[in-house]
Design a protein around this motif. Structure first.
Motif, PDB file in Angstrom:
ATOM      1  N   UNK A  30       0.837  -1.201   0.000  1.00 33.66           N
ATOM      2  CA  UNK A  30       0.000   0.000   0.000  1.00 33.66           C
ATOM      3  C   UNK A  30       0.877   1.258   0.000  1.00 33.66           C
ATOM      4  N   UNK A  31       2.003   1.219   0.714  1.00 36.03           N
ATOM      5  CA  UNK A  31       2.910   2.386   0.732  1.00 36.03           C
ATOM      6  C   UNK A  31       3.419   2.685  -0.684  1.00 36.03           C
ATOM      7  N   UNK A  32       3.728   1.631  -1.438  1.00 33.10           N
ATOM      8  CA  UNK A  32       4.189   1.856  -2.821  1.00 33.10           C
ATOM      9  C   UNK A  32       3.050   2.316  -3.723  1.00 33.10           C
ATOM     10  N   UNK A  84      -6.023  -2.188  -6.338  1.00 32.83           N
ATOM     11  CA  UNK A  84      -5.229  -3.271  -5.753  1.00 32.83           C
ATOM     12  C   UNK A  84      -5.691  -4.669  -6.098  1.00 32.83           C
ATOM     13  N   UNK A  85      -6.399  -4.824  -7.207  1.00 32.31           N
ATOM     14  CA  UNK A  85      -6.850  -6.167  -7.595  1.00 32.31           C
ATOM     15  C   UNK A  85      -5.695  -7.143  -7.763  1.00 32.31           C
ATOM     16  N   UNK A  86      -4.526  -6.626  -8.148  1.00 27.01           N
ATOM     17  CA  UNK A  86      -3.363  -7.497  -8.394  1.00 27.01           C
ATOM     18  C   UNK A  86      -2.467  -7.622  -7.163  1.00 27.01           C
ATOM     19  N   UNK A 128      -7.796  -0.410  -2.631  1.00 26.97           N
ATOM     20  CA  UNK A 128      -7.599   0.611  -3.654  1.00 26.97           C
ATOM     21  C   UNK A 128      -7.245   1.919  -2.947  1.00 26.97           C
ATOM     22  N   UNK A 129      -6.298   2.674  -3.521  1.00 26.82           N
ATOM     23  CA  UNK A 129      -5.825   3.920  -2.894  1.00 26.82           C
ATOM     24  C   UNK A 129      -6.244   5.107  -3.760  1.00 26.82           C
TER      25      UNK A 129
END
Ligand code: ATP
Ligand code: MP5
Length: 263
Positions: A154-156, A176-178, A185-186
């Motif tokens: 998540x940080x990246x 963030x599905x992958x 999701x961000x």
């Protein structure tokens, strides 16, 4: 009450799970009037893309003019744009018509690995369309292609969102599905991060999730939701659609766009 109107500018998926077909199903399921400007026709199924025929950019322009000048649009979503000439046309129309909302799903490669955007067109997508976008919705491979970052946390994702925001869109949603683990999701607006999370659904039937999600965001914006509200509503919609994927085909099958009604 008038019916909110959404236009998708994208490619056709003969398999009905992604592209224009997914977009129109999502629009219908979410109660907005759907219109389409086709950029390319693909022969495609759950296994892969067997053929692609790109339509002339002038015909893409004419389709957009036809619907916008008569019916009108409240939100526009772009998907597979195929090449730089089509991207230039879409950017010109966005500037001319000043659409209230433009959702750009930066589609580059299909889940099957087949290319859907000519590699040399990436710079056109970034320089011509991103600055006009309300929101850009890259998945992790697309975020990597746009930033050069390796993204596995998540940080990246936050770092990638920041870099992509600097390319001009008002909001960025790195999907963030992958990602391994829960699907986070961000969302970033240049000031703060918001997170949209769901448990990972163990399924191989994820064909067209990105198209469906971006269209659901456009539908929410057309209905008058704020960007974070539209993203949350779209997240709820795609999660239900994934949970009830009908299991069609031998590869990555489609999600269930009408899961709220028939499951
Ligand atoms: N297995 C899963 N479980 C839960 N949510 C998922 C799963 N796969 C994708 N999602 C969610 O679906 C939405 C679309 O994200 P994804 O990263 O799959 O887009 P995408 O790769 O562009 O999709 P596609 O290329 O298949 O059209 C996001 O909200 C993501 O978190
Ligand atoms: C016409 C068209 N547009 C978009 C996608 C991306 O969807 P996916 O990554 O699930 O293959 C696709 N496969 N086909």
């Amino acid at each position: 009450m008038s019916l909110p109107r959404c236009l998708t500018i994208a490619g056709s998926d003969s398999g009905g799970g992604a592209g224009i077909q997914a977009d129109l199903k999502a629009f219908a399921a979410l109660g907005v009037y759907g219109m389409s400007a086709l950029t390319a026709v693909t022969a495609q199924n759950t296994i892969g893309v067997q053929a692609v025929f790109e339509l002339p950019a002038t015909l893409v322009a004419q389709q957009i003019d036809s619907v916008v000048t008569d019916i009108g649009v409240d939100a526009v979503k772009t998907g597979m744009l195929a090449n730089a000439e089509i991207i230039a046309v879409v950017a010109e129309k966005a500037r001319t018509y000043r659409w209230p909302y433009l959702v750009v799903d930066p589609v580059m490669v299909a889940k099957s690995g087949d290319p859907l955007l000519r590699p040399e067109a990436r710079t056109a997508l970034i320089s011509l369309l991103f600055p006009l976008a309300t929101i850009v919705t890259p998945n992790l491979p697309e975020a990597k292609a746009l930033t050069g970052l390796n993204i596995s946390s998540v940080a990246e994702m936050e770092q990638a969102a920041q870099q992509i925001h600097a390319l001009g869109p008002r909001w960025v949603l790195v999907k963030g599905g992958h990602l391994a683990g829960d699907s986070v999701d961000v969302l970033y607006d240049g000031h703060e991060y918001r997170y949209f999370s769901s448990s990972r659904i163990e399924t191989r039937h994820t064909h067209g999730t990105g198209c469906t999600f971006a269209s659901a965001i456009a539908a929410g914006l057309a209905k008058g939701l704020s960007v974070p509200e539209a993203v949350q509503a779209a997240k709820d919609y795609i999660t239900l659609a994934l949970q009830h994927a009908p299991g069609l085909g031998q590869g990555h099958g489609p999600v269930h766009h009408f899961a709220a009604w028939y499951r």
